[in-house]
Design an enzyme around this catalytic site. Sequence first.
Site, PDB file in Angstrom:
ATOM      1  N   GLN A  78       0.727  -1.176  -0.034  1.00 58.12           N
ATOM      2  CA  GLN A  78       0.117   0.083   0.122  1.00 58.12           C
ATOM      3  C   GLN A  78       0.837   1.204  -0.089  1.00 58.12           C
ATOM      4  O   GLN A  78       1.794   1.544   0.862  1.00 58.12           O
ATOM      5  CB  GLN A  78      -0.732   0.216   1.145  1.00 58.12           C
ATOM      6  N   CYS A 109      -6.809   6.345   5.235  1.00 59.10           N
ATOM      7  CA  CYS A 109      -6.443   6.703   6.657  1.00 59.10           C
ATOM      8  C   CYS A 109      -6.606   7.975   7.250  1.00 59.10           C
ATOM      9  O   CYS A 109      -6.658   9.048   6.621  1.00 59.10           O
ATOM     10  CB  CYS A 109      -4.674   6.815   6.483  1.00 59.10           C
ATOM     11  N   ASN A 209     -14.741  -3.622   4.815  1.00 61.53           N
ATOM     12  CA  ASN A 209     -13.783  -3.415   5.839  1.00 61.53           C
ATOM     13  C   ASN A 209     -14.675  -2.544   7.235  1.00 61.53           C
ATOM     14  O   ASN A 209     -15.405  -1.589   6.987  1.00 61.53           O
ATOM     15  CB  ASN A 209     -12.786  -2.648   5.357  1.00 61.53           C
ATOM     16  N   GLY A 210     -14.265  -3.314   8.278  1.00 59.68           N
ATOM     17  CA  GLY A 210     -14.787  -2.714   9.636  1.00 59.68           C
ATOM     18  C   GLY A 210     -15.672  -3.731  10.252  1.00 59.68           C
ATOM     19  O   GLY A 210     -16.337  -4.593   9.629  1.00 59.68           O
ATOM     20  N   GLY A 233      -8.507  -6.321  10.147  1.00 56.87           N
ATOM     21  CA  GLY A 233      -7.372  -5.792  10.791  1.00 56.87           C
ATOM     22  C   GLY A 233      -7.438  -5.897  12.133  1.00 56.87           C
ATOM     23  O   GLY A 233      -6.569  -6.716  12.448  1.00 56.87           O
ATOM     24  N   ARG A 234      -7.999  -5.170  12.951  1.00 56.64           N
ATOM     25  CA  ARG A 234      -7.772  -5.469  14.525  1.00 56.64           C
ATOM     26  C   ARG A 234      -7.969  -6.887  14.850  1.00 56.64           C
ATOM     27  O   ARG A 234      -7.537  -7.591  15.807  1.00 56.64           O
ATOM     28  CB  ARG A 234      -8.685  -4.738  15.202  1.00 56.64           C
TER      29      ARG A 234
END
Length: 329
Positions: A78, A109, A209-210, A233-234
């Site tokens: 990225q 971001c 995403n999320g 992600g997390r």
Amino acid sequence: MIKTNNNNLKIADLNLDTNLLLAPMAGYTNLPFRLMCEKGGAKLTCTEMINSKALYYKDQKTQEMLNTTGQQNKVAVQIFGSDPYYMSEAAKILCDLNRFAIIDINMGCPAPKIIKNGDGSALMKDMLTAGKIVEAVKKASNVPVTVKMRKGIDETNVNVVEFAKYIQDSGADLVTVHGRTQKQYYTGTADLDIIKQVKDTLSIPVIANGDAFTPEKIKYILDYTGCDGVMVGRAAQNNPCIFCEYEQYIKTGQYKQTSDKDKVLNAIENYKLAIGLFGEDVGVRQMRKQLYCYLKSIKNSTAIKQELSTENSYQKVIDVLSEYADSLE
């Protein structure tokens, strides 16, 4: 509600036998962590976000972030920036390295130090420049070009459907939508309805995403939005094995949940990899926040995290974690 039929993903001429992807995360998706995710079943990982100008000017630390030694599966890279020239030059450099299967452009971001320069999610306020960046990177790249974005700047400026359509028309091969605004950062809940709107509007693949924290939730997100895949992600920070858990779940309807002890053992393995790559002084400091993620929600971990927060000895950290792992049997 649209049901997902398989877990394959096609991005331009790239075929993946997975639709669960590792999100790029600054300070986390370094080489040691990507290796852990590969071991945990990830078939496509992604670097931390790379500053296009720093790469162009051959910054040593930036070049070190491109290390893929030991990785067996495909890796995406990225890049971020708001100047089409530097972004295209960065793409050329990355393609010449011949290490990466995808070039992803960061337009999501929310960090203040990124958006103050007009980079990251700030580009969602400048659609013309965003489109020029995609066109320039696409022209310079010999691999698929994807773009990661957010719902919008804030709830009064939700423009992701229009923005994603413009990005598609500018040449992107796939978009990833984080269902939060820039202002939300990582608070609140991800808006699956807006992600579904993007999917219903675009003809290229869309990744959601999320809030994808469990295999069950990942499957729900796919079914609800109709998206082509999900980016985690997390959840991976806490459990790199979520990828194989998900694969088990969609194949059999059930999966073996990673135990707390195994999470601590994974933390130890990740720690050793980091020390081996970065050295003790740097590795100990870099791994602190990653250790906190591994230990999140594990019983009696608060005291362990406090003890490790000031510990600078590599061996002492290993000893503390090993003793803690034994206590979880």
